[in-house]
Design an enzyme around this catalytic site. Structure first.
Site, PDB file in Angstrom:
ATOM      1  N   LYS A  40     -10.099   0.528  -1.968  1.00  0.00           N
ATOM      2  CA  LYS A  40     -10.155   0.172  -0.553  1.00  0.00           C
ATOM      3  C   LYS A  40     -11.510   0.552   0.051  1.00  0.00           C
ATOM      4  CE  LYS A  40      -7.441   0.815   3.697  1.00  0.00           C
ATOM      5  NZ  LYS A  40      -6.241   1.491   4.269  1.00  0.00           N
ATOM      6  N   GLU A  65       0.852  -1.189   0.000  1.00  0.00           N
ATOM      7  CA  GLU A  65       0.000   0.000   0.000  1.00  0.00           C
ATOM      8  C   GLU A  65       0.894   1.248   0.000  1.00  0.00           C
ATOM      9  OE1 GLU A  65      -3.888   1.615   2.463  1.00  0.00           O
ATOM     10  OE2 GLU A  65      -2.311   0.580   3.567  1.00  0.00           O
ATOM     11  N   CYS A 102      -4.897  -3.476   3.587  1.00  0.00           N
ATOM     12  CA  CYS A 102      -4.566  -3.017   4.931  1.00  0.00           C
ATOM     13  C   CYS A 102      -5.720  -3.195   5.935  1.00  0.00           C
ATOM     14  CB  CYS A 102      -4.089  -1.572   4.863  1.00  0.00           C
ATOM     15  SG  CYS A 102      -3.101  -1.050   6.297  1.00  0.00           S
TER      16      CYS A 102
END
Length: 266
Positions: A113, A40, A153
């Site tokens: 995301k 990321e 994440c």
């Protein structure tokens, strides 16, 4: 099939990050990887959260997207491009987008995301929703080893996301976990996702102290469907590579058919 997780300590200078990513992807290819994953924010870890907005690209065109396309072609290797900033409808926010390219340089998947990190611990504070527009679509794609699911994440903390993908052979998770939360939860959450989905998990992380003073946890790793860590890099830049054995995954699913035993669906 051999896969690789690229671990970086990205700086606030995108040009330097491009050079580092290129070198580490070449190393992954030299180690025999057929697929490599960048972390990321591999292209920029700014001095301020808003810095990434200046480098946001239109979907389908831009320096970062062209780099991923060209390096996939150059190395003849599938690349999952961690995350890069793509423009949203709000000029003050970007999509934190994970793009997948096949070995011919064709984009085969995009995941924005979904879950945005928020954390306050004294002077340590993060609020991704200030600069990132959340995505809405769960994304996976087919490959020679089966379905590959994409998360980023903070998504790691939401098991229903991965359950809704259906059975995957591999879950890929680019990340920039903070040192505080990573030390406490990173490994156990990754191993849990591998065990409950009976699949491989490949996590590619930021791992060190950045220009801004922020420290990320690192520990990029590959975990097998039994929850065993196959390979791991604690801190600093480098490559974690290992082979996936689909037969091992199928044996685990046959011996302990937990996925077939589910009685409730998301």
């Amino acid at each position: 099939m051999k896969v690789a997780a690229i671990q970086m300590v990205s700086a606030s200078n995108p040009d330097a990050n491009l050079q580092t990513a290129h070198r580490l992807l070449q190393q992954a290819k030299a180690e025999g990887a057929n697929l490599a994953v960048l972390p990321e924010y591999w292209s920029i870890m700014g001095l301020r959260d808003t810095d990434k907005i200046a480098f946001a690209e239109e979907p389908g065109n831009g320096v970062l997207q062209n780099f991923l396309k060209q390096i996939a072609q150059e190395l003849q290797m599938a690349i999952i491009g961690g995350t890069i900033p793509l423009k949203s409808g709000d000029s003050s926010k970007i999509y934190n987008a994970c793009l997948a390219f096949d070995r011919h340089g064709s984009q085969i998947a995009r995941y924005d995301k979904i879950h945005l990190f928020g954390f306050i611990n004294g002077e340590e504070s993060y609020q991704e929703s200030n600069t990132i527009q959340e995505g809405n679509d769960i994304v996976s794609f087919d490959s020679e080893i089966g379905k590959i699911g994409l998360g980023v994440c903070y998504d790691l903390r939401f098991p229903e996301l991965f359950r809704n993908m259906g059975p995957c052979s591999l879950i890929v998770l680019p990340a920039a976990f903070t040192y505080t939360t990573g030390q406490a939860h990173w490994e156990i959450l990754l191993r849990a996702r591998a065990i409950e989905n009976q699949c491989y998990v490949l996590a590619s992380a930021q791992g060190g102290t950045h220009d801004s003073g922020r420290r990320t946890w690192g520990h990029s790793m590959l975990i097998d469907p039994w929850g065993k860590i196959i390979n791991c890099l604690d801190e600093g830049e480098g490559v974690v590579s290992a082979d996936l054995d689909v037969d091992v995954m199928q044996k685990i699913r046959t011996n302990l058919p937990a996925l077939k035993h589910r009685r409730f669906t998301c």
